[in-house]
Design an enzyme around this catalytic site. Structure first.
Site, PDB file in Angstrom:
ATOM      1  N   ASP A   1     -33.491  25.854 -32.285  1.00  0.00           N
ATOM      2  CA  ASP A   1     -34.023  26.609 -31.139  1.00  0.00           C
ATOM      3  C   ASP A   1     -34.779  27.842 -31.614  1.00  0.00           C
ATOM      4  OD1 ASP A   1     -32.952  24.808 -29.394  1.00  0.00           O
ATOM      5  OD2 ASP A   1     -31.227  26.039 -28.832  1.00  0.00           O
TER       6      ASP A   1
ATOM      7  N   ASP B   1     -28.787  29.302 -31.469  1.00  0.00           N
ATOM      8  CA  ASP B   1     -28.757  28.153 -30.564  1.00  0.00           C
ATOM      9  C   ASP B   1     -28.466  28.675 -29.162  1.00  0.00           C
ATOM     10  OD1 ASP B   1     -29.134  25.406 -30.346  1.00  0.00           O
ATOM     11  OD2 ASP B   1     -26.993  24.990 -30.320  1.00  0.00           O
TER      12      ASP B   1
ATOM     13  N   LYS C   1     -27.539  28.037 -25.331  1.00  0.00           N
ATOM     14  CA  LYS C   1     -26.855  27.045 -24.514  1.00  0.00           C
ATOM     15  C   LYS C   1     -26.722  27.560 -23.077  1.00  0.00           C
ATOM     16  CE  LYS C   1     -25.931  24.193 -27.906  1.00  0.00           C
ATOM     17  NZ  LYS C   1     -26.582  22.861 -28.004  1.00  0.00           N
TER      18      LYS C   1
END
Length: 356
Positions: free
Chosen positions: A250, A263, A265
Site C-alpha cells: 500500500d 498497510d 485496513k
C-alpha cells in the site's frame, strides 16, 4: 381505640394499643393467624411417569433411536449445514521454518543499506504496476498464499461468521454486502493515494473532494497522517525472486521518523490490539521481505505499520511493528510459504498421476 396496621414484609397485621392502656405489651403480631394460601407449583400437573419414561428413552442407548447420522440431520434442520471441522486445540503448535531465508538483502554493501538522507527522499514515490502479461512466469501473491494456508481454527471461525451473515442477510444479501465492502476499500485506497501524493493532509475541509463513502475513513486516519512523511512507494509491486512470490504494498513511508511498510485496513469493529488484526502482520512482513530482496528498491525496510480505519470517523488504531517483531512474523511467513509450496507440489503430483 385499636389501630390495625398491615406489615408489608410479612403480610400480617399488627394491632396497636394506645399507651394509656394498662396492658404491658404495646404490640403483638397476628401474622401467624392470617397465613396466605400455599402457592401451587407449575410442575404439579406434569405427568411424572410419562416424563420419567421420556428421560429414560433419551438417556438409554439401548432404547434410543438417535444415531450420529440422525443427530447431524436434526442439527442441519435447526441450525443449517454443519461446518465439518473439528475445533482445534486452544494452544496452536509453534512451528519454525525449515529454511531461514534472510529478511534483509545481505549482499548489499553497507553504503546501500544506510538510510538515505531526507533530501534523497523528496522525489516522486515508486509505483510499479502489476504486469499480468503471458510472457512472465506466474508467481503466487501474498494474499493467495495466506488464504490457502489458513489454520483449522481460522477456517472454523471464518465459516461460522459466514454462516451467521448468510442467516441474517440471505445469500444475495451477503453477496451484496461483500461487494460493498470491496468497493469501499477500493475507494478508500484511491482517496488515500490522492491525499498522500498531493501532500494535502487537511481532510476536514468544508468542501470535501472525496466520495461520501470514504469521508469517515479519511477522518479516522487524519491523526495518523500527521506523523507520515517522506513517501517512498505507493501501490507498488514487490517481488521476492529467490522465494518466488509477489505482492502490492500500500505504502512505504516514514512514520514518526522510522521507515515502514504501511498497510491501510478498514474495519467495522474496533481492533485496538495487534492480535485483532489476524494475519495482517504476517502479510506486512512478507511485503517487507520481498521489497528488501527486490532490485527495484535501493533501500531496506525493517519496520511495519498497520493502520485500521473506521467508517464512523472513530480515530484509527495504528499498530507499529519494530524490527524484532517483524523478524518473528517473517519466520511465520516462511512457515506459511513452505506449507503453500508443499500443497502445490502435492497437487502437481496428483494431476500428473491422473494424466497417466
Amino acid at each position: 381505640m385499636f389501630i390495625l396496621k398491615r406489615v408489608a414484609s410479612g403480610g400480617g397485621i399488627i394491632l396497636r394499643i394506645p399507651q394509656s392502656t394498662s396492658l404491658p405489651v404495646s404490640y403483638f403480631s397476628a401474622c401467624h393467624c392470617l397465613r396466605s394460601s400455599k402457592r401451587r407449583s407449575p410442575y404439579s400437573t406434569v405427568d411424572s411417569e410419562r416424563y420419567s419414561s421420556l428421560v429414560k428413552s433419551v438417556m438409554s442407548f439401548r432404547v434410543s433411536s438417535q444415531t450420529p447420522e440422525t443427530l447431524l440431520v436434526e442439527d442441519e434442520n435447526m441450525y443449517g449445514p454443519v461446518v465439518k471441522c473439528q475445533m482445534p486445540s486452544t494452544r496452536p503448535e509453534m512451528r519454525v521454518p525449515k529454511t531461514l531465508h534472510p529478511f534483509l538483502h545481505c549482499e548489499e554493501t553497507p553504503e546501500e543499506t544506510v538510510e538515505p538522507e531526507e533530501s534523497e527522499e523528496s522525489g516522486p514515490p515508486t509505483r510499479i504496476l502489476l504486469n499480468r502479461g503471458k510472457d512472465r512466469s506466474f508467481l503466487p501473491s501474498v494474499t493467495r498464499i495466506l488464504q490457502q494456508t489458513l489454520s483449522p481454527q481460522q477456517i472454523f471461525y471464518l465459516e461460522r461468521w459466514k454462516r451467521k451473515m448468510i442467516a441474517e442477510l440471505g445469500e444475495e444479501g451477503f453477496k451484496e454486502y461483500s461487494q460493498n465492502l470491496f468497493r469501499q476499500g477500493k475507494l478508500f485506497h484511491s482517496a488515500l493515494e490522492d491525499v498522500l501524493t498531493s501532500g494535502d493532509k487537511n481532510l476536514l475541509s468544508d468542501t470535501p473532494e472525496h466520495p461520501p463513502e470514504v469521508q469517515g475513513y479519511l477522518q479516522s486516519i487524519s491523526h495518523v497522517l500527521e506523523d507520515v512523511r517522506a513517501l517512498r512507494a505507493i501501490e507498488s509491486v514487490v517481488q521476492h525472486d529467490s522465494l518466488g512470490y509477489r505482492g502490492i504494498v500500500d505504502c512505504v513511508a516514514r512514520y514518526r521518523g522510522v521507515l515502514c511498510v504501511i498497510d491501510w485496513k478498514t474495519s467495522e469493529k474496533p481492533k485496538p490490539f495487534l492480535s485483532n488484526t489476524y494475519d495482517n502482520p504476517v502479510q506486512v512482513a512478507a511485503y517487507a521481505g520481498a521489497l528488501n530482496n527486490d532490485s527495484n528498491y535501493k533501500y531496506q525496510v525493517e519496520s511495519g505499520l498497520i493502520v485500521v480505519a473506521y467508517k464512523d470517523g472513530t480515530p484509527a488504531h495504528a499498530h507499529q511493528l519494530r524490527s524484532e517483531l517483524m523478524l518473528q512474523y517473517w519466520n511465520k511467513w516462511l512457515v506459511r510459504f513452505e506449507e503453500f509450496t508443499k500443497q502445490r507440489s502435492s497437487h502437481a503430483s496428483s494431476a500428473s498421476s491422473e494424466k497417466r
